[in-house]
Design an enzyme around this catalytic site. Sequence first.
Site, PDB file in Angstrom:
ATOM      1  N   HIS A 193     -23.858   3.057 -92.089  1.00 32.02           N
ATOM      2  CA  HIS A 193     -25.172   3.408 -92.621  1.00 32.02           C
ATOM      3  C   HIS A 193     -25.050   4.271 -93.864  1.00 32.02           C
ATOM      4  O   HIS A 193     -25.921   4.253 -94.731  1.00 32.02           O
ATOM      5  CB  HIS A 193     -26.026   4.063 -91.534  1.00 32.02           C
ATOM      6  CG  HIS A 193     -26.507   3.056 -90.543  1.00 32.02           C
ATOM      7  ND1 HIS A 193     -25.912   2.882 -89.325  1.00 32.02           N
ATOM      8  CD2 HIS A 193     -27.466   2.104 -90.640  1.00 32.02           C
ATOM      9  CE1 HIS A 193     -26.510   1.881 -88.703  1.00 32.02           C
ATOM     10  NE2 HIS A 193     -27.456   1.394 -89.466  1.00 32.02           N
ATOM     11  N   ARG A 300     -36.430   0.697 -92.307  1.00 35.11           N
ATOM     12  CA  ARG A 300     -35.668   1.439 -91.284  1.00 35.11           C
ATOM     13  C   ARG A 300     -36.357   2.787 -91.040  1.00 35.11           C
ATOM     14  O   ARG A 300     -36.053   3.770 -91.707  1.00 35.11           O
ATOM     15  CB  ARG A 300     -34.237   1.663 -91.757  1.00 35.11           C
ATOM     16  CG  ARG A 300     -33.378   0.412 -91.892  1.00 35.11           C
ATOM     17  CD  ARG A 300     -31.977   0.799 -92.367  1.00 35.11           C
ATOM     18  NE  ARG A 300     -30.990  -0.220 -92.131  1.00 35.11           N
ATOM     19  CZ  ARG A 300     -30.546  -1.070 -93.073  1.00 35.11           C
ATOM     20  NH1 ARG A 300     -31.021  -1.007 -94.292  1.00 35.11           N
ATOM     21  NH2 ARG A 300     -29.625  -1.962 -92.782  1.00 35.11           N
ATOM     22  N   GLU A 435     -28.900  -8.961 -83.177  1.00 38.33           N
ATOM     23  CA  GLU A 435     -27.725  -8.246 -83.687  1.00 38.33           C
ATOM     24  C   GLU A 435     -26.691  -7.970 -82.595  1.00 38.33           C
ATOM     25  O   GLU A 435     -25.708  -7.291 -82.809  1.00 38.33           O
ATOM     26  CB  GLU A 435     -28.123  -6.973 -84.429  1.00 38.33           C
ATOM     27  CG  GLU A 435     -29.146  -6.114 -83.733  1.00 38.33           C
ATOM     28  CD  GLU A 435     -29.633  -4.943 -84.597  1.00 38.33           C
ATOM     29  OE1 GLU A 435     -29.047  -4.664 -85.647  1.00 38.33           O
ATOM     30  OE2 GLU A 435     -30.609  -4.298 -84.176  1.00 38.33           O
ATOM     31  N   ASP A 459     -24.604  -5.239 -87.392  1.00 43.84           N
ATOM     32  CA  ASP A 459     -24.260  -4.978 -85.991  1.00 43.84           C
ATOM     33  C   ASP A 459     -23.719  -6.220 -85.305  1.00 43.84           C
ATOM     34  O   ASP A 459     -22.858  -6.129 -84.442  1.00 43.84           O
ATOM     35  CB  ASP A 459     -25.481  -4.437 -85.228  1.00 43.84           C
ATOM     36  CG  ASP A 459     -25.641  -2.948 -85.451  1.00 43.84           C
ATOM     37  OD1 ASP A 459     -24.626  -2.229 -85.380  1.00 43.84           O
ATOM     38  OD2 ASP A 459     -26.768  -2.506 -85.721  1.00 43.84           O
ATOM     39  N   CYS A 506     -31.339  -9.771 -92.319  1.00 43.82           N
ATOM     40  CA  CYS A 506     -31.617  -8.505 -93.010  1.00 43.82           C
ATOM     41  C   CYS A 506     -30.399  -7.593 -93.053  1.00 43.82           C
ATOM     42  O   CYS A 506     -30.478  -6.462 -93.503  1.00 43.82           O
ATOM     43  CB  CYS A 506     -32.815  -7.792 -92.381  1.00 43.82           C
ATOM     44  SG  CYS A 506     -32.525  -7.302 -90.677  1.00 43.82           S
TER      45      CYS A 506
HETATM   46  C1  PEP Z   1     -27.960  -4.795 -89.058  1.00 44.66           C
HETATM   47  O1  PEP Z   1     -27.407  -4.368 -88.060  1.00 44.66           O
HETATM   48  O2  PEP Z   1     -27.533  -5.774 -89.724  1.00 44.66           O
HETATM   49  C2  PEP Z   1     -29.189  -4.157 -89.560  1.00 44.66           C
HETATM   50  C3  PEP Z   1     -29.904  -4.695 -90.524  1.00 44.66           C
HETATM   51  O3  PEP Z   1     -29.550  -2.975 -89.012  1.00 44.66           O
HETATM   52  P1  PEP Z   1     -28.821  -1.586 -89.343  1.00 44.66           P
HETATM   53  O4  PEP Z   1     -27.858  -1.836 -90.478  1.00 44.66           O
HETATM   54  O5  PEP Z   1     -29.867  -0.601 -89.691  1.00 44.66           O
HETATM   55  O6  PEP Z   1     -28.117  -1.271 -88.062  1.00 44.66           O
HETATM   56 MG    MG Z   2     -28.443  -2.949 -86.793  1.00 47.48          MG
END
Ligand code: PEP
Ligand code: MG
Length: 574
Positions: A193, A300, A435, A459, A506
């Site tokens: 992140h 998010r 995910e 994920d 996404c």
């Molecule tokens: C992902 O897991 O691809 C996603 C878009 O969510 P995050 O990156 O916030 O976990």
């Molecule tokens: Mg995710």
Amino acid sequence: MSFSIHGVGVSNGIAIGHAHLVSHALLEVVHYQVPENLIEQEVARFDQAINTVKLDLETVKSQLPNKSPAELAAFINTHLMILNDHTLAEDPKLTIKNEHCNAEWALKQQMENIVEQFDQIEDEYLRERKHDVVQVVERIIKVLLGRPSQVPVLEQEKAIILVAHDISPADAIQFKHHQFAAFVTDVGGATSHTAILARSLNIPSIVALQRARTLIRDGELLIIDGTQGVVIVNPDKDTLAEYKLKQEQWQIEQQKLKRIKLTKAVTLDGTTIDLYANIEVPDDVVQVKASGASGIGLYRTEFLFMNRREAPNEQEQFEAYKAVAEAMDGKPVTIRTLDLGADKQMNADTERSCTNPALGLRAIRLCLAEPQMFHIQLRALLRASAFGNIKILIPMLSSLTELRQTLLLIERAKQSLRLEKAEFNNDIEVGGMIEIPAAALCAEAFAKELDFLSIGTNDLIQYSLAIDRTDDSVSHLYNPLHPAILQLIEITLKAGKKLGKKVSVCGEMAGDSKLTRLLLGLGLRQFSMHPSHILSVKHQVLQSDLVKLVPTARKILSSHDSDKIEPLIQKMNL
Ligand code: PEP
Ligand code: MG
């Protein structure tokens, strides 16, 4: 001396600026004995360090611009007070004398005593003041270690490059308010992140440099090549000139891409593709609009909950969601419910209490375990839905039971609003994130009970390949082109197609223009990515012919060998 360090580039572009080492001095304090005859000298060294920090802080205070916020002066005053207190300025000297230890060690011991006392205070606000003590001690230790900050805090305008061991998402979100030219870290994975936030800051960034913080000194001149993942320390004249030229070329290319901002994303064979943006905070909408995105595919919301002691209340959340919905003026705004947990803690200091946070109580699991907190968010979301085209997205679904519980809680939130006669969109669409591999394999079942699906490849890769996305030691194994990942994406796309439900991606894969054609060939029609990637992905879409892409994508899908996939993708991109 000039040298270079290699890591993983997570945000493209070139930056040239001076290093600012993010303090980690406490970790470097060692314990050693000071001979009797040098004790007085050690005490004097300590006094000198205290005076240097005092002077530093006084200087910073006197240079505060007139319009700087009042909290800033108050913050410096608090640090000066701590510095003047005898528990910090005098007591360590007794330890040096009694235990014959070095000044840094004596100070660190004293700091631990003070922090322990703070920890026993009941009042949460006062208890948190211990961080001020730690920050002051860090400053003194830096001076004692001979590495005082050479970059005065207030001159950190542009061209400052942050060099840190690690930066938490909670820290990184605060960088949004500052103008740094780049940041680099010793640890971290490409889809952590922190890296995602680096992309959203739109500054070149590199992670997994291993020893950047020990090799680079404060104030040194650095070139950051975020595209290649290289840091050049103290470049010579020729290298500097070469990179200045590259930097200009990069900027020209970015300018050129802007020409297609208003062009519709349609492939050569006439298929319209939706290019949506991912955002972290409401202010990101400005960038979304500048990118020409057709909506927001992922908001998010957890970043609204970070760096604060208490969760935002319903009104605050409502206002944030409403502001985004109104600013997007009828375009879709997909708001993901809270995805806290794992590496996204509310506060950077929150202890991780479980052994494996990525597999623990995060995202929808946490919300179902804290129904009151979830209820507040759902009410805020629903109320905001009266002001724009809001959709709800649920993260980390693993079973239908979780999905049904969530749908029930959404219904309960709606009911509470009906009783109050509050306005909301009763037909609000609810989608689920795919995910977790289990969810991808059962995508059809999820698609039956949802309005749309969104594949979170970050994920999905982490969980399918058993690779911690934040751990740089396994980042070389993090492979979006692993045949298993492509198959899970395909299963999900197929499920959506069968049931007439839209499916988007996404995760970071959607913003990687090298993968655009592959994803188009697999059948993806909705991409959601950081706004800074929209134009380069659109550039690919405009030159793609689905008729030609589909057979190659099929061939890639039937391959079980990652090594054969890479050349096929290169061919696809020619
Ligand atoms: C992902 O897991 O691809 C996603 C878009 O969510 P995050 O990156 O916030 O976990
Ligand atoms: Mg995710």
